[in-house]
Design a protein around this motif. Structure first.
Motif, short mmCIF file in Angstrom:
data_model
loop_
_atom_site.label_atom_id
_atom_site.label_comp_id
_atom_site.label_asym_id
_atom_site.label_seq_id
_atom_site.Cartn_x
_atom_site.Cartn_y
_atom_site.Cartn_z
N ARG A 1 24.25 -18.96 35.56
CA ARG A 1 25.17 -19.46 36.57
C ARG A 1 24.81 -20.85 37.08
N GLU A 2 23.75 -21.45 36.55
CA GLU A 2 23.38 -22.79 36.99
C GLU A 2 23.39 -23.81 35.87
N MET A 3 22.65 -23.55 34.80
CA MET A 3 22.62 -24.56 33.75
C MET A 3 21.91 -24.04 32.50
N VAL A 4 22.19 -24.74 31.40
CA VAL A 4 21.45 -24.58 30.15
C VAL A 4 21.03 -25.97 29.72
N GLU A 5 19.79 -26.10 29.28
CA GLU A 5 19.31 -27.40 28.84
C GLU A 5 19.03 -27.35 27.34
N MET B 1 26.27 -27.69 32.83
CA MET B 1 26.38 -27.03 34.13
C MET B 1 27.79 -26.51 34.35
N PRO B 2 27.94 -25.25 34.74
CA PRO B 2 29.27 -24.72 35.06
C PRO B 2 29.70 -25.13 36.47
N ILE B 3 30.79 -25.90 36.56
CA ILE B 3 31.36 -26.29 37.85
C ILE B 3 32.86 -26.05 37.75
N PRO B 4 33.32 -24.85 38.05
CA PRO B 4 34.72 -24.49 37.78
C PRO B 4 35.73 -25.18 38.68
N GLU B 5 35.33 -25.63 39.86
CA GLU B 5 36.27 -26.22 40.80
C GLU B 5 36.43 -27.71 40.48
#
Length: 533
Positions: A210-214, A236-240
């Protein structure tokens, strides 16, 4: 999902993005997904998952050619250096594997690894069977019937019937190191955090759900022409959408997917690059024809809706980042054909068709639309669907209720049966689609692929369309394939299983720091050519 929850996710992503950077170069990308795609080697979250955590890390026997920008992407050799149909059996394809390819963990890629991964997707009693990945793979390669090892460098894959376009299904089957599964104690949930090893130009180095993959550059990548220039990539998931804009303006990310159309002029004025380009993508509504008592069983209703929407107005609303859609393919596509219906805004015709079907002021047509707040290829779903809700009401008296769910919930709904409780009474789904090839056309609309078996959510069955797909499967020349696709597409327009709204022009916004990006005519991108000084 509530707005406060979306902003909470965005804040978590910001905190991850602002962690101290190392001296090496990093590209930071804000995705539209609400969570990171799965990291075991066959990502969820639709084609955004494949775009960022599929092909850059895990590859298939066949890959997309992302070097061309003047035409839609074709196929190119991947982990197989070549392939052909068996001369004595048109259902069997022979794949010749590359020499000296290794997974990120150092283990060899060979025929045993291919069979192990195919068992993972298609053999439910294998120790490595992974149900979520199996569901995705079986739906994308519905005609796969069998496979076997010939020798260490050769495998065969068999289709249920002779299918000339079968490699367009194989392109979606990705390969993970079997050693990743063993290292995780044969537990796919643990594989997701190891991280898993693929063969691609990037390797996963860090996973925070829910935060990030590097990702890190793979210096030993087998394809010297496609070795990455940037050292690291952070996803990074930022859906908005507005949160993505804020992150870009604040310098917390370098690249955002799907910027809000009303922000594009000010982004350009501020020096950010906004790229657009034609690619094979339609943004439609999928009709639930199969539900008990569905008004959409009547083709007059489906045609009427296609005459009731203001596509040009929606394109203007989107600041020109889309094109009107009057079929699954674009009107200038050679395979569009010559259908009898040419959809446009014609409220009189739409109301007349609805009246013939028994709907009008005394008995208005009522629909429930299931949509997501974000997601791969979903553009700006909330404002776009509110626009359509209003235009359908004004033009043809159609009442549309909106049911907003998370993107992965919506994807799962696409594979549901017509009256499933998970649909929450939805008569329409808003899920965008690639239009890249005839295999996708058959997958979405062929009567053999009705949900839940396949992606034909509409439960649409048309004998003439199926005959055209059979002709395509048996085509021995490109001309015969094109003719079959034209015949099939004419049926998709004249007996529409979907509401055709717009074709996306794929906007994304980037910092001036991002160099070397050229948008291919594909859902997927080549991250290897990008540098960040």
């Amino acid at each position: 999902m509530t707005r406060p929850h979306l902003l909470s996710i965005a804040l978590s992503a910001f905190l991850a993005a602002t962690a101290p950077a190392a001296a090496d170069s990093m590209l930071r990308i804000a995705m539209t997904a609400a969570d990171i795609p799965t990291t075991t080697g066959l990502p969820n979250n639709g084609f955004e998952g494949m775009r960022f955590l599929g092909y850059p890390v895990f590859e298939g026997l066949v890959l997309w050619d992302l070097d061309r920008t003047d035409r839609s992407s074709a196929l190119r050799p991947g982990l197989a250096e070549r392939w052909e149909q068996a001369p004595d059996d048109p259902t069997t394809w022979i794949f010749h594997l590359r020499q000296d390819v290794r997974f990120h963990d150092g283990t060899a890629f060979d025929a045993d690894a291919v069979i192990w991964n195919l068992d993972r997707y298609f053999k439910s009693d294998s120790p490595q069977y992974e149900p979520p990945a199996a569901g995705i793979s079986r739906a994308r390669a519905p005609l796969l019937a069998g496979y076997r090892k010939i020798d260490d460098r050769t495998v065969t894959i068999t289709s249920r019937d002779p299918v000339a376009y079968f490699p367009y299904m194989v392109v979606y089957l990705l390969f993970t190191s079997p050693a990743s599964f063993e290292a995780a104690g044969r537990d796919w949930a643990r594989v997701a955090t190891l991280p898993a090893a693929g063969t691609g130009p990037f390797r996963i180095t860090r996973v925070q759900p829910r935060e990030m993959v590097e990702l890190a550059r793979n210096p030993d990548y087998w394809d010297g022409a496609h070795r990455a220039q940037v050292d690291r990539v952070r996803l990074m998931p930022i859906p908005e959408a507005n949160a993505r804009i804020a992150a870009l303006r604040a310098g917390q990310v370098d690249w955002i997917e799907a910027p809000p159309s009303d922000a594009i002029p000010s982004l350009r004025q501020a020096g950010f690059a906004v790229t657009t380009g034609s690619y094979p993508h339609i943004w439609p509504w999928l009709f639930n024809i199969g539900a008990a008592g569905s008004p959409l069983r009547d083709v007059r209703v489906r045609r009427a809706l296609n005459y009731c929407i203001d596509r040009d107005g929606l394109v203007t609303f989107l600041n020109g980042t889309a094109e009107p859609a009057v079929g699954w393919l674009k009107p200038d596509d050679p395979e569009f054909g010559a259908p009898q219906n040419r959809y446009r805004l014609d409220p009189a015709k739409g109301r007349a068709l609805l009246a013939e079907a028994g709907f009008g002021a005394e008995r208005p047509l009522k629909l429930t639309l299931m949509l997501s707040a974000s997601g791969s290829g979903q553009m700006q779903p909330l404002p776009m669907n509110e626009f359509l809700q209003e235009t359908l009401k004004q033009n043809c008296g159609v009442d549309v209720a909106l049911e907003v769910v998370e993107w992965q919930v919506l994807l799962n709904a696409m594979r549901a049966t017509p009256d499933a409780l998970s649909l929450r009474g939805a008569t329409v789904l808003n899920i965008s689609s690639t239009t890249s090839d005839v295999a996708v056309m058959a997958r979405y609309f062929g009567s053999a692929n009705l949900a839940p078996k396949g992606f034909n959510f509409a439960q649409w069955a048309d004998a003439r369309f199926d005959a055209a797909m059979m002709d395509a499967a048996r085509a021995s020349t490109p001309e015969a394939m094109d003719a079959a696709m034209r015949a099939g597409h004419e049926r998709l327009v004249d007996d529409p299983p979907w509401l055709y709204v717009v074709h996306d022009l794929n906007p994304r916004a980037m910092s001036p720091r991002v160099k070397g990006f050229v948008p291919p005519r594909s859902w997927f991108v080549d991250l290897t050519r990008i540098s960040v000084p």
